[in-house]
Design an enzyme around this catalytic site. Structure first.
Site, PDB file in Angstrom:
ATOM      1  N   ASP A  70       0.663  -1.096   0.066  1.00  0.00           N
ATOM      2  CA  ASP A  70      -0.090  -0.183   0.005  1.00  0.00           C
ATOM      3  C   ASP A  70       0.807   1.236   0.050  1.00  0.00           C
ATOM      4  OD1 ASP A  70      -2.328   1.307  -0.159  1.00  0.00           O
ATOM      5  OD2 ASP A  70      -2.668   1.293   1.981  1.00  0.00           O
ATOM      6  N   TRP A 111       2.645   8.104  -2.569  1.00  0.00           N
ATOM      7  CA  TRP A 111       4.209   8.207  -2.774  1.00  0.00           C
ATOM      8  C   TRP A 111       4.304   9.033  -4.252  1.00  0.00           C
ATOM      9  CZ3 TRP A 111       7.299   7.065  -7.033  1.00  0.00           C
ATOM     10  CH2 TRP A 111       8.516   6.934  -6.948  1.00  0.00           C
ATOM     11  N   HIS A 168       2.293   3.706  -9.201  1.00  0.00           N
ATOM     12  CA  HIS A 168       1.953   2.176  -9.059  1.00  0.00           C
ATOM     13  C   HIS A 168       3.188   1.546 -10.130  1.00  0.00           C
ATOM     14  CE1 HIS A 168      -1.802   2.494  -7.634  1.00  0.00           C
ATOM     15  NE2 HIS A 168      -2.251   3.086  -8.491  1.00  0.00           N
ATOM     16  N   SER A 225      -7.555  -5.232  -5.209  1.00  0.00           N
ATOM     17  CA  SER A 225      -8.789  -5.932  -4.315  1.00  0.00           C
ATOM     18  C   SER A 225      -9.867  -5.811  -5.155  1.00  0.00           C
ATOM     19  CB  SER A 225      -8.853  -5.242  -3.056  1.00  0.00           C
ATOM     20  OG  SER A 225      -9.401  -3.970  -3.267  1.00  0.00           O
ATOM     21  N   GLU A 251     -12.619  -4.359  -4.138  1.00  0.00           N
ATOM     22  CA  GLU A 251     -12.842  -2.964  -3.785  1.00  0.00           C
ATOM     23  C   GLU A 251     -12.294  -2.160  -4.732  1.00  0.00           C
ATOM     24  OE1 GLU A 251     -12.007  -5.336  -1.159  1.00  0.00           O
ATOM     25  OE2 GLU A 251     -14.393  -5.841  -1.320  1.00  0.00           O
ATOM     26  N   ASN A 252     -11.191  -2.485  -5.351  1.00  0.00           N
ATOM     27  CA  ASN A 252     -10.403  -1.265  -6.093  1.00  0.00           C
ATOM     28  C   ASN A 252     -10.964  -0.891  -7.652  1.00  0.00           C
ATOM     29  OD1 ASN A 252      -7.006  -2.689  -4.984  1.00  0.00           O
ATOM     30  ND2 ASN A 252      -8.201  -0.905  -4.187  1.00  0.00           N
ATOM     31  N   ARG A 274     -12.100   2.979  -8.079  1.00  0.00           N
ATOM     32  CA  ARG A 274     -11.280   3.988  -8.484  1.00  0.00           C
ATOM     33  C   ARG A 274     -11.536   4.454  -9.764  1.00  0.00           C
ATOM     34  NH1 ARG A 274      -5.396   2.563  -5.452  1.00  0.00           N
ATOM     35  NH2 ARG A 274      -6.488   1.980  -3.638  1.00  0.00           N
ATOM     36  N   ARG A 322      -4.782  -1.517   8.723  1.00  0.00           N
ATOM     37  CA  ARG A 322      -6.147  -2.613   8.618  1.00  0.00           C
ATOM     38  C   ARG A 322      -5.757  -3.649   7.592  1.00  0.00           C
ATOM     39  NH1 ARG A 322      -7.677   2.702   6.741  1.00  0.00           N
ATOM     40  NH2 ARG A 322      -7.044   2.973   4.571  1.00  0.00           N
ATOM     41  N   SER A 325      -7.921  -4.632   4.965  1.00  0.00           N
ATOM     42  CA  SER A 325      -8.581  -4.361   3.697  1.00  0.00           C
ATOM     43  C   SER A 325      -8.987  -5.777   3.098  1.00  0.00           C
ATOM     44  CB  SER A 325      -7.915  -3.587   3.104  1.00  0.00           C
ATOM     45  OG  SER A 325      -7.561  -2.391   3.716  1.00  0.00           O
ATOM     46  N   GLU A 360       1.310 -13.314  12.243  1.00  0.00           N
ATOM     47  CA  GLU A 360       1.679 -12.435  13.029  1.00  0.00           C
ATOM     48  C   GLU A 360       1.643 -11.109  11.831  1.00  0.00           C
ATOM     49  OE1 GLU A 360       3.185 -12.204  16.186  1.00  0.00           O
ATOM     50  OE2 GLU A 360       2.495 -14.326  16.388  1.00  0.00           O
TER      51      GLU A 360
END
Ligand code: IPE
Ligand code: IPE
Ligand code: MG
Length: 239
Positions: free
Chosen positions: A17, A22, A34, A62, A64-65, A68, A191, A193, A204
């Site tokens: 992410d 950036w 990207h 994802s 959900e992407n 965009r 998070r 996501s 972990e």
């Protein structure tokens, strides 16, 4: 079932992410970030054997992407196609076995063909197992798995009484992979996501501020090294 991690993580999963921020901080379009992020992938994959990381799973896009802009989504899809074409030879030579997880149905046919070909051409490799999550969502994966499982029950191939923690994951996209030991997320967001929901139950987690295009082999090595000191109890008592 107490286990101190004497060794490093066998399977590391990364939520890559921060590409957009950036680029924005440099006054450039998000796609510039990207592209910079894609260059890091190669570096991190090639670092795996020395770090003892056998499985690397990366979150590329994802479910959900799709929210965009069309420019960003189509730019990302073009980037994925070009990445596969450009990197295939290197991945084969490095002994990387590539797999994709996620729903391919919504993806462009040309991209899916390249994904299938990359999986086929790296099938015999075993040095590093790279899994790319593309159009992947943990909830979507569980829903798709449940649909197939229900079909097996309806057709008499599976008894409802045989559905348990061992049989259910056989229907997930990750059925041939071990669960991740360590999940890293860059860019300061704490998070997950919708990433590897079932599989990361006892992983972990490491959340770091570095933006993905700045994530280096050294940072990766440092995080993997820190993992060895953790005491994983899996619900047992500490010793
Ligand atoms: C991660 O970077 C890459 C993808 C989700 C495709 P982002 O694009 O989410 O970057 P930020 O979070 O906006 O900085
Ligand atoms: C998660 O990053 C997905 C990928 C890295 C591919 P997002 O940037 O999409 O996640 P949110 O929107 O911050 O939760
Ligand atoms: Mg983001």
């Amino acid at each position: 079932m107490t286990q101190t991690t004497a060794g490093g993580p066998q399977h590391v999963a990364i939520i890559m992410d921060g590409n957009g921020r950036w680029a924005t901080s440099r006054g450039r379009p998000r796609l510039f970030g990207h592209h910079a992020g894609a260059r890091r992938v190669k570096e991190i994959v090639t670092a795996c054997p020395d770090l003892g990381v056998k499985y690397l799973t990366i979150f590329a896009f994802s479910t959900e992407n799709w929210k965009r802009t069309q420019t960003e989504v189509s730019g990302l899809m073009t980037l994925f196609r070009r990445f596969i074409v450009r990197e295939t030879r290197g991945l084969v030579n490095e002994g990387v076995r590539v797999r994709f997880i996620g729903d391919r149905v919504q993806l462009d046919k040309k991209l899916v063909k390249l994904m299938d070909e990359l999986e086929a051409v790296t099938e015999g490799n075993d040095r590093v197992h790279l899994t790319v999550a593309l159009n992947y969502g943990g909830r979507d994966e569980v829903a798709r798995a449940t649909r197939r499982l229900a079909q097996d029950v309806a057709s008499g191939n599976l008894e409802p009484d045989d559905i348990n923690e061992e049989t259910l994951p056989k229907y997930l996209d990750t059925c041939v992979l071990p669960d991740p030991d360590l999940v890293i997320r860059t860019s300061g967001e704490a998070r997950i996501s919708n990433f590897l929901l079932w599989q990361s139950a006892y992983a972990e987690y490491e959340f770091i501020d570095t933006l993905w295009p700045d994530f280096s082999r050294d940072i990766f090595g440092h995080i993997v090294g820190k993992f060895s000191g953790r005491n994983r109890r899996f619900g047992g008592a500490s010793v």
